[in-house]
Design an enzyme around this catalytic site. Structure first.
Site, PDB file in Angstrom:
ATOM      1  N   TRP A  87       2.878  -1.144   6.508  1.00 46.57           N
ATOM      2  CA  TRP A  87       3.024  -2.186   5.485  1.00 46.57           C
ATOM      3  C   TRP A  87       4.470  -2.396   5.067  1.00 46.57           C
ATOM      4  CZ3 TRP A  87      -0.140  -5.446   2.570  1.00 46.57           C
ATOM      5  CH2 TRP A  87       0.412  -5.962   1.390  1.00 46.57           C
ATOM      6  N   ASP A  90       8.511  -6.351  -0.527  1.00 36.96           N
ATOM      7  CA  ASP A  90       9.748  -6.892  -1.091  1.00 36.96           C
ATOM      8  C   ASP A  90      11.012  -6.544  -0.296  1.00 36.96           C
ATOM      9  OD1 ASP A  90       7.902  -7.419  -3.034  1.00 36.96           O
ATOM     10  OD2 ASP A  90       9.055  -6.539  -4.675  1.00 36.96           O
ATOM     11  N   ARG A 211      10.690  -3.754 -14.654  1.00 35.15           N
ATOM     12  CA  ARG A 211      10.940  -3.370 -13.265  1.00 35.15           C
ATOM     13  C   ARG A 211      11.938  -4.303 -12.578  1.00 35.15           C
ATOM     14  NH1 ARG A 211       5.319  -5.010 -13.158  1.00 35.15           N
ATOM     15  NH2 ARG A 211       5.018  -7.084 -12.274  1.00 35.15           N
ATOM     16  N   ASP A 212      12.200  -3.960 -11.309  1.00 36.93           N
ATOM     17  CA  ASP A 212      12.970  -4.772 -10.359  1.00 36.93           C
ATOM     18  C   ASP A 212      14.408  -4.989 -10.803  1.00 36.93           C
ATOM     19  OD1 ASP A 212      10.454  -4.943  -9.231  1.00 36.93           O
ATOM     20  OD2 ASP A 212      10.116  -7.025  -9.819  1.00 36.93           O
TER      21      ASP A 212
END
Length: 558
Positions: A87, A90, A211-212
């Protein structure tokens, strides 16, 4: 006893479109359980070995002497980056160091049975040919959870205390549903990272969505800048050392769901340094506007603490499958050129159906790299997209398509490989109305349609005839989420009497570029011989066109 649900499904659901219903979530869980019970694990777990530092065995792209092979494993693309197995999602913003682009993407070696992502490393010299290098930051090693989206920067001055030129990654880790920001550092040019001993560098203040982190060097104010996705708000933070961060402002935007993967950069409108403008972007949910998820952006000003938009949001891509996009410039260029153009890449998928697609030993792909320019629009600047020029290295000899009346249709000379670029120039009918369509076909079935409607002034992609749209799921139900079958379009008003469509077709994707607009869509052809035809319903003329076979980029296993 009933089977235990795999943890990967529960964790992976954290990133979902804002309006997913509980029923849809349960359906995804049921599908994942069926995959486990069916023994869908033939990929075999083998994580890539990590090589030594850059400088030895730099990858180089093959010359475009051969087109992509006609046979491939499943729907694996010929010229798009995919994981060797399992998999990916991002992308993480690339950086350039010692002659090499370094790029990371979220990777789950345990999908679908196991949980959590980590950073997988890929390198390139041209942003077209990629070499998978192996996992650079591993999950579940420091007690704070898996490794999620963030930013890697080259700390040229050693502000973080790990030496000049160290590569610093600040990213989200999630443990027991709590998102924190951690720092990892590399002293071997980004091939391997160590966890900072005092992680997390940012403790969660009690937020559900936190997040991010996007890290930007703000040279004008001699500071590091962080943007953090906080639900419907983007938080702005500053730091001198990448470790201690101070909150300075927030940019809230309601109506776009949960914002994710922010980006922030300067560009010159029309390449004019006197028109330097800040651009704030974030992946968002456009369902309230009849769209799906994708990157939205705002243009405006920044005073070192707060961003002030000059207008409402715009969308970077009109397709269904361009998400979590990152942008970057080329540090080798002079400042004026760096501010005139940027590169961009996105995850070519959609959380509404990412786990319902018919790939087997791999899941997920990156888009091709595109180039962005900030151009004058009708009242506000617009990001214009075009395929990056280095993609020309994949091209074989172009087959000419002569102009003329399309009549009952025109067959195009497409390669058996299923990997090609089609460029067609369409002439506006005298009536000003009419529609032209590029029909992508397999086994006698039109699985996808790319077209332009002169009446509406819109380019569109439709894929309701492909193997996913017409298929059934493993429980015999109606299959993929309904959003997959929806037509996607962008407004493109012809500047003159013609419209030019540039269409990149791979074995499971279509990327359309027209007058600065883009449409990115996954497509899954049914079995059979590949063909393509041009058709019209109201006298649209073909001025001319080309079809060019594109070479593959996958390197043979050593």
């Amino acid at each position: 006893m009933p089977p235990t649900l795999p943890r990967t499904v529960l964790a992976a659901l954290r990133r979902r479109p804002f309006l997913w219903s509980a029923v849809a979530a349960v359906a995804v869980l049921a599908l994942a359980v069926s995959l486990v019970l069916a023994g869908n694990g033939q990929e075999g777990r083998q994580e890539g070995a990590r090589p030594g530092p850059a400088g030895s065995a730099a990858p180089s792209g093959p010359p475009p002497t051969e087109t992509a092979p006609g046979e491939g494993p499943g729907y694996r693309p010929a010229y798009h980056l995919t994981p060797d197995q399992r998999w990916m999602n991002d992308p993480q913003r690339p950086f350039f160091l010692d002659g090499m682009w370094h790029y990371y993407y979220l990777y789950n070696a345990d999908y679908p049975e196991g949980n959590g992502t980590e950073w997988f490393h890929a390198t390139s010299t041209d942003l077209v040919h990629w070499k998978n290098e192996g996992v650079a930051i591993r999950k579940f090693r420091n007690g704070l959870g898996d490794i999620e989206t963030g930013s890697a920067v080259v700390d040229a001055e050693g502000t973080a205390g790990f030496g000049k030129g160290a590569v610093i990654a600040v990213l989200t880790q999630q443990h027991d549903g709590v998102q924190r920001q951690s720092l990892f550092y590399s002293t071997d040019k980004g091939y391997s990272f160590q966890s900072y001993g005092q992680n997390p560098v940012m403790e969660n203040p009690g937020a559900e969505h936190w997040r991010d982190p996007r890290i930007v060097r703000d040279d004008a104010n001699n500071q590091w800048l962080m943007l953090l996705a906080e639900g419907s708000k983007i938080g702005f933070y500053t730091s001198k050392d990448l470790k201690q961060w101070t909150y300075v402002s927030g940019f809230r935007q309601d109506g776009l769901g949960i914002l994710e993967c922010p980006d922030f950069f300067q560009m010159d409108v029309d390449g004019d340094p006197a028109k330097r403008t800040w651009v704030l972007a974030a992946s968002a949910n456009g369902s309230a506007e009849g769209r799906t998820t994708g990157p939205a952006y705002w243009t405006g000003s920044f005073d070192g603490k707060a961003f002030t938009p000059a207008g409402g949001h715009q969308w970077l891509d009109g397709g269904a499958d361009f998400y979590a996009a990152v942008t970057w410039d080329d540090p080798r260029l002079p400042d004026a050129q760096r501010k005139a153009s940027r590169h961009a890449i996105g995850w070519m998928n959609n959380w509404a159906y990412a786990r319902q697609l018919p790939t087997t030993d791999w899941h997920g792909a990156a888009s091709v790299v595109r180039d962005l320019r900030l151009e004058s629009g009708s009242g506000r600047p617009v990001l214009a997209s075009s395929p990056t020029a280095a993609l020309a290295s994949l091209e074989g000899e172009a087959a000419q398509v002569p102009g003329g009346d399309l009549g009952d249709g025109r067959e195009l000379p497409v390669p058996d490989s299923g990997a090609f670029k089609a460029e067609v120039e369409l002439a506006r009918p005298a009536s000003g109305t009419g529609e032209a369509r590029l029909l992508l076909q397999s086994g006698g079935t039109t699985y996808a349609t790319v077209g332009y409607d002169f009446t509406a002034g819109r380019a569109f992609v439709l894929r309701d005839g492909d193997a996913v749209a017409g298929g059934k799921d493993r429980q015999g139900g109606s299959g993929v989420d309904d959003s997959y079958r929806a037509a996607r379009s962008v407004e493109v008003r012809a500047a003159g009497d013609t419209v030019r469509l540039t269409v990149f077709v791979d074995r499971s994707s279509v990327e359309v570029f027209v007058a600065g607009q883009a449409l990115t869509s996954l497509v899954f052809p049914p079995p059979g011989h590949r063909e393509a035809r041009l058709a019209t319903d109201a006298g649209v003329q073909l001025k001319g066109g080309t079809v060019t076979a594109l070479a593959g980029i996958r390197q043979p296993s050593s």
